[in-house]
Scaffold this motif. Structure first.
Motif, short mmCIF file in Angstrom:
data_model
loop_
_atom_site.label_atom_id
_atom_site.label_comp_id
_atom_site.label_asym_id
_atom_site.label_seq_id
_atom_site.Cartn_x
_atom_site.Cartn_y
_atom_site.Cartn_z
N LEU A 11 0.68 -1.05 -0.09
CA LEU A 11 -0.03 -0.08 -0.02
C LEU A 11 0.96 1.27 0.00
O LEU A 11 0.52 2.30 -0.81
CB LEU A 11 -1.06 -0.03 1.12
N GLY A 12 1.88 1.21 0.73
CA GLY A 12 2.75 2.62 0.90
C GLY A 12 3.53 2.70 -0.51
O GLY A 12 3.55 3.88 -0.99
N ILE A 13 3.94 1.76 -1.22
CA ILE A 13 4.57 1.73 -2.29
C ILE A 13 3.66 2.35 -3.34
O ILE A 13 4.03 3.14 -4.21
CB ILE A 13 5.25 0.42 -2.80
N ALA A 14 2.41 1.69 -3.33
CA ALA A 14 1.32 2.29 -4.46
C ALA A 14 1.22 3.63 -4.19
O ALA A 14 0.93 4.50 -5.32
CB ALA A 14 0.02 1.40 -4.18
N VAL A 15 1.01 4.22 -3.00
CA VAL A 15 0.75 5.54 -2.94
C VAL A 15 1.90 6.49 -3.13
O VAL A 15 1.50 7.42 -3.91
CB VAL A 15 0.36 5.67 -1.19
N ALA A 16 2.93 5.88 -2.94
CA ALA A 16 4.31 6.85 -3.19
C ALA A 16 4.16 6.66 -4.64
O ALA A 16 4.53 7.96 -5.32
CB ALA A 16 5.40 5.89 -2.65
N VAL A 17 3.87 5.78 -5.47
CA VAL A 17 4.21 5.86 -6.94
C VAL A 17 2.99 6.91 -7.56
O VAL A 17 3.22 7.61 -8.66
CB VAL A 17 4.27 4.74 -7.66
N LEU A 18 1.83 6.64 -6.91
CA LEU A 18 0.92 7.64 -7.40
C LEU A 18 1.21 9.23 -7.12
O LEU A 18 0.91 9.89 -7.90
CB LEU A 18 -0.52 7.30 -6.65
N ILE A 19 1.76 9.44 -5.91
CA ILE A 19 1.98 10.62 -5.67
C ILE A 19 3.16 11.20 -6.68
O ILE A 19 3.28 12.26 -7.19
CB ILE A 19 2.58 10.81 -4.38
N TYR A 20 4.30 10.32 -6.74
CA TYR A 20 5.15 10.52 -7.68
C TYR A 20 4.61 10.95 -9.05
O TYR A 20 5.23 11.98 -9.90
CB TYR A 20 6.14 9.24 -7.89
N ASN A 21 3.95 10.10 -9.52
CA ASN A 21 3.18 10.33 -11.02
C ASN A 21 2.51 11.80 -11.23
O ASN A 21 2.14 12.12 -12.55
CB ASN A 21 2.30 9.28 -11.34
N THR A 22 1.95 12.43 -10.12
CA THR A 22 1.38 13.69 -10.18
C THR A 22 2.39 14.78 -10.33
O THR A 22 1.97 15.89 -10.60
CB THR A 22 0.69 13.92 -8.97
N ALA A 138 7.69 -0.63 -10.48
CA ALA A 138 7.07 0.83 -9.86
C ALA A 138 6.58 1.62 -10.92
O ALA A 138 5.58 2.34 -10.65
CB ALA A 138 8.15 1.28 -9.17
N PHE A 139 7.33 1.64 -11.93
CA PHE A 139 6.92 2.83 -12.99
C PHE A 139 5.68 2.16 -13.82
O PHE A 139 4.68 3.06 -13.89
CB PHE A 139 8.08 2.75 -14.10
N VAL A 140 5.84 1.04 -14.10
CA VAL A 140 4.52 0.62 -14.66
C VAL A 140 3.04 0.63 -13.66
O VAL A 140 2.18 1.03 -14.01
CB VAL A 140 4.45 -0.69 -15.17
N GLN A 141 3.37 0.35 -12.51
CA GLN A 141 2.46 0.51 -11.64
C GLN A 141 1.71 2.04 -11.60
O GLN A 141 0.82 2.35 -11.24
CB GLN A 141 3.00 0.27 -9.92
N SER A 142 2.76 2.98 -11.70
CA SER A 142 2.31 4.33 -11.51
C SER A 142 1.65 4.72 -12.65
O SER A 142 0.55 5.48 -12.61
CB SER A 142 3.53 5.27 -11.40
N ILE A 143 1.81 4.33 -13.76
CA ILE A 143 0.91 4.30 -15.04
C ILE A 143 -0.37 3.99 -14.62
O ILE A 143 -1.53 4.46 -15.32
CB ILE A 143 1.74 4.14 -16.20
N LEU A 144 -0.32 2.82 -14.20
CA LEU A 144 -1.50 1.91 -14.33
C LEU A 144 -2.58 2.64 -13.06
O LEU A 144 -3.87 2.87 -13.54
CB LEU A 144 -1.45 0.70 -13.66
N LEU A 145 -1.92 3.27 -11.95
CA LEU A 145 -2.88 3.92 -11.19
C LEU A 145 -3.39 5.33 -11.77
O LEU A 145 -4.50 5.64 -11.51
CB LEU A 145 -2.23 4.38 -9.80
N GLN A 146 -2.55 5.89 -12.60
CA GLN A 146 -3.09 6.93 -13.25
C GLN A 146 -4.05 6.72 -14.18
O GLN A 146 -5.12 7.36 -14.35
CB GLN A 146 -1.72 7.64 -13.96
N GLU A 147 -4.16 5.97 -14.98
CA GLU A 147 -5.11 5.48 -15.90
C GLU A 147 -6.29 4.94 -15.23
O GLU A 147 -7.42 5.17 -15.78
CB GLU A 147 -4.55 4.34 -16.83
N GLN A 153 -13.82 4.49 -20.78
CA GLN A 153 -13.74 4.65 -22.06
C GLN A 153 -12.48 5.86 -22.35
O GLN A 153 -12.20 5.61 -23.51
CB GLN A 153 -15.15 5.43 -22.47
N GLU A 154 -12.05 6.34 -21.44
CA GLU A 154 -10.65 6.93 -21.84
C GLU A 154 -9.34 6.56 -21.50
O GLU A 154 -8.26 6.92 -21.81
CB GLU A 154 -10.93 8.48 -21.09
N ARG A 155 -9.50 5.64 -20.38
CA ARG A 155 -8.12 5.16 -20.10
C ARG A 155 -7.38 3.97 -20.97
O ARG A 155 -8.38 3.47 -21.93
CB ARG A 155 -8.33 4.23 -18.67
#
Length: 354
Positions: A11-22, A138-147, A153-155
Motif C-alpha cells: 500500500l505504501g509503495i502504491a501511494v508513493a508511486v501515485l504521488i510521484y506520478n502527479t 514501480a513505473f508501470v504501477q504508477s502509469i496503471l494507477l493514473q490510468e 472509455q478514456e483510459r
C-alpha cells in the motif's frame, strides 16, 4: 485491524508511486486521440535522460510516410491501430552525467518513431522511483494507477513494456496485434468471462525461464495487485533467493493460484528476439540455416539485447537497420512472419490448449 506487513509495504509503495506520478516532467491527458494530435513522448522525472531526443517536423513527416506504406502493404494484424486497442509503450533510462550512455537513446528513438506511426504514447522514466531493477514494476504501477483514475472509455487498455536495450525492427507491427481479439472486456458484461478475457499479462520465456524485458500488461486491478506483490516480494519473503531480482519475483508469483490463470506465455519470437548476427549479417542473411528460434531475423517485430556483450555498437547499428528495412513487407524480403502463428496460438488457447 491487524494488517500484514507485506500489505502495508504494498500500500505504501502504491501511494508513493501515485504521488510521484502527479509530479511528472510533462503532463498529458491520454485518451483515444487522433493521430499526432498530442506529443508522443511523455517524460517522467527530471527529463535529463531525454534531453537529446527531439520529435522534429522531419521525424513526423517520416512517420507519416512510413505509416502510409504500412497501411498499403501490411496484413490487418500489422496494420495501424490493430483491434482499435488503446495501448502505450513504457520504458526507463537513467542518465548518469559521468556516463550518459546515449546509445540507449538510439533504441528509445526507434520506439518514438514507432509511436508516431501508430498514434500512441511512449512513457519514459528518467528518475528512479525506488532502487535498482525494481523501478520497472514501480513505473508501470504508477502509469496503471493514473490510468485507472480515468473513466473506462478514456483510459489505456494495455501497457507495452520494453527495456531500454530494445530496438524496433518492424515499424508496421502494432504490439496490440499480439493480444487475442476475444480478450476485449465489456464493462457491463453479464456473462462469465472467457479465457482470453481473463488474460492480464502476455510475457515470454527463454532458456533461463521468465524474461521480463518485454511484456504486455492489461490496465486493471489485477495488474495493480500483481505489481504490488512483485515490488513487496523481497520484503515479505526475504529468505527466497532472487537470482534475477524482480524478474524472479514475477516468475514465482505467476505460479501462485491467484495469478497463474491470468498469464499467457506467448512464443518468444513474437516480441523478444535476441541478436545472433551482426547488423550487417542480419541485413544480408538469405536463409535461417543454423538459427535458433529465438534468433532475430528479417520480419521480426523487436530485438532485445539482454546480456549482449557489445550493446553500444549493436543498439546503434540495429537501430539503423530497422529504419532501412521497415518496408520489407512490400519487397517480401522476409525470413519470418508470425501472423499465422498468432492466429494458430490463440485458436488453440480458445480450445483449452496452451
Amino acid at each position: 485491524m491487524n494488517i500484514p506487513r507485506w500489505a502495508k509495504i504494498s500500500l505504501g509503495i502504491a501511494v508513493a508511486v501515485l504521488i510521484y506520478n502527479t509530479n511528472v516532467f510533462v503532463r498529458h491527458r491520454y485518451g483515444h486521440v487522433k493521430w499526432l494530435e498530442t506529443h508522443p513522448l511523455q517524460v517522467h522525472g527530471d527529463g535529463t535522460c531525454a534531453d537529446s531526443i527531439r520529435v522534429s517536423e522531419s521525424l513526423i513527416e517520416k512517420a507519416k510516410g512510413m505509416r502510409q506504406q504500412c497501411q498499403n502493404s501490411a496484413s490487418p494484424l500489422r496494420a495501424y491501430g490493430s483491434w482499435g486497442t488503446r495501448i502505450a509503450t513504457a520504458t526507463t533510462h537513467f542518465s548518469n552525467p559521468d556516463n550518459p550512455q546515449r546509445f540507449f537513446q538510439k533504441g528509445i528513438e526507434t520506439h518514438i518513431l514507432h509511436s508516431l506511426i501508430h498514434g500512441s504514447r511512449l512513457h519514459v522514466l528518467c528518475t528512479p522511483i525506488i532502487d535498482h531493477m525494481w523501478n520497472k514494476q514501480a513505473f508501470v504501477q504508477s502509469i496503471l494507477l493514473q490510468e485507472l483514475a480515468k473513466p473506462p472509455q478514456e483510459r489505456l487498455e494495455w501497457i507495452f513494456w520494453a527495456d531500454r536495450d530494445t530496438v524496433i525492427l518492424d515499424y508496421c507491427r502494432n504490439p496490440a496485434s499480439y493480444i487475442p481479439a476475444k480478450s476485449h472486456r465489456s464493462y457491463n458484461a453479464a456473462t462469465e468471462p472467457t479465457r482470453e478475457q481473463n488474460l492480464n499479462l502476455l510475457i515470454t520465456q527463454d532458456t533461463r525461464g521468465l524474461n521480463a524485458g518485454v511484456f504486455l500488461i492489461r490496465v486493471c486491478d489485477w495488474s495493480v495487485n500483481f505489481l504490488s506483490d512483485v515490488i513487496a516480494f523481497r520484503h515479505f519473503k526475504p529468505d527466497v533467493e532472487l537470482p534475477f531480482d524482480e524478474q524472479t519475483a514475477m516468475e514465482q508469483l505467476l505460479q501462485e493460484d491467484r495469478y497463474k490463470d491470468n498469464v499467457a506465455y506467448i512464443p518468444q519470437p513474437w516480441i523478444n528476439t535476441y541478436a545472433w548476427d551482426t547488423a550487417e549479417d542480419f541485413m544480408n542473411r538469405k536463409d535461417v540455416e543454423g538459427l535458433d528460434d529465438w534468433a532475430a531475423r528479417k520480419g521480426d517485430f523487436l530485438i532485445h539485447f539482454a546480456g549482449n556483450w557489445n550493446k553500444e555498437l549493436n543498439l546503434v547499428e540495429y537501430a539503423d537497420v530497422g529504419e532501412k528495412m521497415f518496408n520489407i513487407w512490400q519487397t517480401r524480403d522476409i525470413l519470418r512472419d508470425v501472423s499465422m502463428d498468432i492466429d494458430y496460438f490463440w485458436g488453440n488457447f480458445s480450445n483449452g490448449q496452451g
